[in-house]
Write a protein that holds these residues in place. Structure first.
Motif, PDB file in Angstrom:
ATOM      1  N   UNK A 122       1.186  -1.551   0.464  1.00 48.46           N
ATOM      2  CA  UNK A 122      -0.143   0.199   0.126  1.00 48.46           C
ATOM      3  C   UNK A 122       0.671   1.150  -0.022  1.00 48.46           C
ATOM      4  N   UNK A 123       0.246   2.101  -0.247  1.00 47.91           N
ATOM      5  CA  UNK A 123       0.998   3.601  -0.622  1.00 47.91           C
ATOM      6  C   UNK A 123       1.434   4.176   0.567  1.00 47.91           C
ATOM      7  N   UNK A 124       1.167   3.744   1.745  1.00 48.50           N
ATOM      8  CA  UNK A 124       1.163   4.704   2.642  1.00 48.50           C
ATOM      9  C   UNK A 124       2.368   3.937   3.039  1.00 48.50           C
ATOM     10  N   UNK A 125       2.654   3.056   2.790  1.00 49.23           N
ATOM     11  CA  UNK A 125       3.589   2.387   4.184  1.00 49.23           C
ATOM     12  C   UNK A 125       5.012   2.886   3.342  1.00 49.23           C
ATOM     13  N   UNK A 126       4.814   3.776   2.178  1.00 49.76           N
ATOM     14  CA  UNK A 126       6.309   4.553   1.350  1.00 49.76           C
ATOM     15  C   UNK A 126       6.355   5.879   1.830  1.00 49.76           C
ATOM     16  N   UNK A 127       5.246   6.412   1.839  1.00 49.90           N
ATOM     17  CA  UNK A 127       4.823   7.645   2.068  1.00 49.90           C
ATOM     18  C   UNK A 127       6.252   8.492   3.007  1.00 49.90           C
ATOM     19  N   UNK A 128       6.277   9.501   1.897  1.00 45.43           N
ATOM     20  CA  UNK A 128       6.960  10.221   3.573  1.00 45.43           C
ATOM     21  C   UNK A 128       6.731  10.777   4.313  1.00 45.43           C
ATOM     22  N   UNK A 129       6.994  11.347   5.588  1.00 45.27           N
ATOM     23  CA  UNK A 129       6.135  12.273   6.658  1.00 45.27           C
ATOM     24  C   UNK A 129       5.038  11.636   6.984  1.00 45.27           C
ATOM     25  N   UNK A 130       5.548  10.059   7.562  1.00 43.28           N
ATOM     26  CA  UNK A 130       4.452   9.899   8.218  1.00 43.28           C
ATOM     27  C   UNK A 130       4.354   8.549   9.208  1.00 43.28           C
ATOM     28  N   UNK A 131       4.242   7.882   9.788  1.00 44.41           N
ATOM     29  CA  UNK A 131       4.788   7.580  11.200  1.00 44.41           C
ATOM     30  C   UNK A 131       3.210   6.338  11.615  1.00 44.41           C
ATOM     31  N   UNK A 132       3.124   5.200  11.326  1.00 46.56           N
ATOM     32  CA  UNK A 132       2.182   4.019  11.281  1.00 46.56           C
ATOM     33  C   UNK A 132       2.609   3.236  12.533  1.00 46.56           C
ATOM     34  N   UNK A 133       1.903   3.453  13.241  1.00 45.49           N
ATOM     35  CA  UNK A 133       1.962   1.717  14.215  1.00 45.49           C
ATOM     36  C   UNK A 133       0.562   1.352  14.433  1.00 45.49           C
ATOM     37  N   UNK A 134       0.624  -0.130  14.392  1.00 42.29           N
ATOM     38  CA  UNK A 134      -0.536  -1.213  13.859  1.00 42.29           C
ATOM     39  C   UNK A 134      -1.546  -1.084  14.859  1.00 42.29           C
ATOM     40  N   UNK A 135      -2.126  -0.691  15.392  1.00 44.41           N
ATOM     41  CA  UNK A 135      -3.785  -0.233  15.730  1.00 44.41           C
ATOM     42  C   UNK A 135      -3.232  -0.686  17.483  1.00 44.41           C
ATOM     43  N   UNK A 136      -1.989   0.256  18.257  1.00 45.81           N
ATOM     44  CA  UNK A 136      -1.709  -0.479  19.036  1.00 45.81           C
ATOM     45  C   UNK A 136      -1.671   0.732  20.363  1.00 45.81           C
ATOM     46  N   UNK A 137      -2.515   1.349  20.351  1.00 45.69           N
ATOM     47  CA  UNK A 137      -3.246   2.945  21.333  1.00 45.69           C
ATOM     48  C   UNK A 137      -2.929   2.622  22.602  1.00 45.69           C
ATOM     49  N   UNK A 138      -3.662   1.346  22.503  1.00 52.06           N
ATOM     50  CA  UNK A 138      -4.801   0.832  23.469  1.00 52.06           C
ATOM     51  C   UNK A 138      -4.324  -0.117  24.035  1.00 52.06           C
ATOM     52  N   UNK A 139      -3.397  -0.971  23.165  1.00 58.27           N
ATOM     53  CA  UNK A 139      -3.511  -1.780  22.980  1.00 58.27           C
ATOM     54  C   UNK A 139      -1.976  -2.232  24.320  1.00 58.27           C
ATOM     55  N   UNK A 140      -2.409  -2.158  25.236  1.00 60.72           N
ATOM     56  CA  UNK A 140      -0.563  -2.607  26.493  1.00 60.72           C
ATOM     57  C   UNK A 140      -1.218  -3.567  28.137  1.00 60.72           C
ATOM     58  N   UNK A 141      -0.241  -3.671  28.318  1.00 60.98           N
ATOM     59  CA  UNK A 141      -0.085  -4.583  29.814  1.00 60.98           C
ATOM     60  C   UNK A 141      -1.637  -4.042  30.482  1.00 60.98           C
ATOM     61  N   UNK A 142      -2.260  -4.840  31.525  1.00 59.62           N
ATOM     62  CA  UNK A 142      -3.568  -4.150  31.758  1.00 59.62           C
ATOM     63  C   UNK A 142      -4.847  -3.590  31.079  1.00 59.62           C
ATOM     64  N   UNK A 143      -4.649  -4.259  29.690  1.00 60.30           N
ATOM     65  CA  UNK A 143      -5.777  -3.631  29.534  1.00 60.30           C
ATOM     66  C   UNK A 143      -7.063  -4.631  29.508  1.00 60.30           C
ATOM     67  N   UNK A 144      -6.667  -5.955  29.875  1.00 61.58           N
ATOM     68  CA  UNK A 144      -8.387  -6.000  30.031  1.00 61.58           C
ATOM     69  C   UNK A 144      -8.248  -6.158  31.637  1.00 61.58           C
ATOM     70  N   UNK A 145      -8.109  -5.956  32.359  1.00 62.02           N
ATOM     71  CA  UNK A 145      -8.328  -5.839  33.610  1.00 62.02           C
ATOM     72  C   UNK A 145      -8.981  -4.550  33.286  1.00 62.02           C
ATOM     73  N   UNK A 146      -8.563  -2.787  32.966  1.00 58.33           N
ATOM     74  CA  UNK A 146      -9.425  -1.746  32.566  1.00 58.33           C
ATOM     75  C   UNK A 146     -10.814  -1.996  32.330  1.00 58.33           C
ATOM     76  N   UNK A 147     -10.377  -2.674  31.493  1.00 55.52           N
ATOM     77  CA  UNK A 147     -11.519  -2.804  30.632  1.00 55.52           C
ATOM     78  C   UNK A 147     -12.760  -3.960  31.876  1.00 55.52           C
ATOM     79  N   UNK A 148     -12.838  -5.086  32.108  1.00 49.38           N
ATOM     80  CA  UNK A 148     -13.485  -5.231  33.247  1.00 49.38           C
ATOM     81  C   UNK A 148     -13.875  -4.276  34.889  1.00 49.38           C
TER      82      UNK A 148
END
Length: 301
Positions: free
Chosen positions: A251-277
């Motif tokens: 996909x063109x976004x992979x090689x576009x300049x001036x972009x940082x991409x993370x794979x939908x990990x904003x909330x994917x952290x330790x303790x997330x299930x405990x906080x959810x529950x």
């Protein structure tokens, strides 16, 4: 009499056991439901659980999500069934991701990491987050959490919500705010109103060197319009979500300049299930006590 709640894992069983009026029953996503499912009044969807399971729950009255987003469920909830989100569980970690990626961008940490890997001492001056002007589009839990974290960095924050209220500008005011925004952060739910909100006109109104941060949902941004701005290097972008998602190979976004991409990990952290529950438990306490959940979805959100 206790209400039967279907939960997809041991964390859910532990969190809900002992709540007055709640009887948690574990199910395995992808496998046949347990016999107790015929009496289930509440479903807590696990990863991979789709709307197909709803036809097997004749007494279902509430779907309690573990995510803040509800777009996958709003169109499939049967009549008479409530839908509640997990707002309040993931705001802190998502806000932390936004601050971390902005600091990395302005302080050029990838460049210094590359010098480290090369074993070379390459000092140079960088930009700073201090004094930047940020417009946060989405004044819910995540937006407020981000405002609280950016303010100590001397960032001047303007909050924008779908409706104007004290301390929050209305979304209709956004075009007038964009020209002065060094940073625009997207934290809105995906609805018919927000799909494609960030189009070519929106991006053109941002100043040269502006940074677009998307921690909402990929389709909030017109990908082709963003690629056009990135190609000229006029704007920069930090994306935790993309359209399409997952972002396919080539996909063109992979090689576009001036972009940082993370794979939908904003909330994917330790303790997330405990906080959810923790949020799920509070919602079900209310429901079992005869009250409506606080995070109830009305319409699209």
């Amino acid at each position: 009499m206790a209400i039967t709640v279907l939960v997809p894992d041991d964390d859910g069983m532990a969190a809900l056991t002992g709540i007055d009026g709640v009887q948690p029953v574990k199910y395995e996503p992808g496998l046949p439901l347990p016999e107790a499912a015929v009496d289930a009044e509440v479903l807590v969807p696990g990863f991979g659980v789709t709307a197909k399971v709803l036809s097997e729950l004749p007494k279902l009255r509430l779907i309690q999500l573990r995510s803040a987003g509800a777009e996958e469920w709003v169109d499939v909830v049967p009549p008479g069934v409530l839908l509640s989100t997990c707002r309040g569980a993931h705001g802190g970690s998502t806000a932390e991701w936004a601050v971390a990626t902005l600091l990395s961008l302005y302080r050029e940490l990838p460049d210094f990491q590359a010098a480290h890997a090369d074993g070379e001492w390459r000092p140079h001056g960088t930009d700073t987050l201090q004094g930047k002007r940020a417009v946060i589009v989405g004044a819910g839990d995540v937006g407020r959490q981000l405002e609280r974290r950016l303010t100590p960095f001397d960032v001047r924050v303007t909050m924008v919500g779908m409706t104007a209220r004290e301390g929050v500008r209305g979304v209709d005011e956004t075009p007038s705010l964009l020209p002065d925004a060094d940073i625009v952060v997207l934290l809105v739910p995906l609805t018919s109103r927000t799909r494609g909100m960030v189009d070519a006109g929106f991006l053109a109104a941002m100043p040269d060197g502006g940074v677009l941060v998307n921690a909402a949902r990929g389709p909030v941004v017109d990908t082709d319009a963003l690629l056009g701005e990135l190609a000229t290097r006029r704007l920069r972008a930090i994306l935790d979500v993309t359209d399409p998602e997952p972002l396919p190979e080539g996909h063109p976004l992979w090689t576009a300049p001036n972009v940082t991409i993370t794979p939908h990990t904003g909330g994917f952290v330790n303790g997330r299930l405990a906080r959810s529950y923790t949020v799920v438990a509070k919602e079900l306490e209310r429901y079992a006590g005869g009250e409506l959940p606080e995070n109830l979805v009305h319409g699209e959100y």
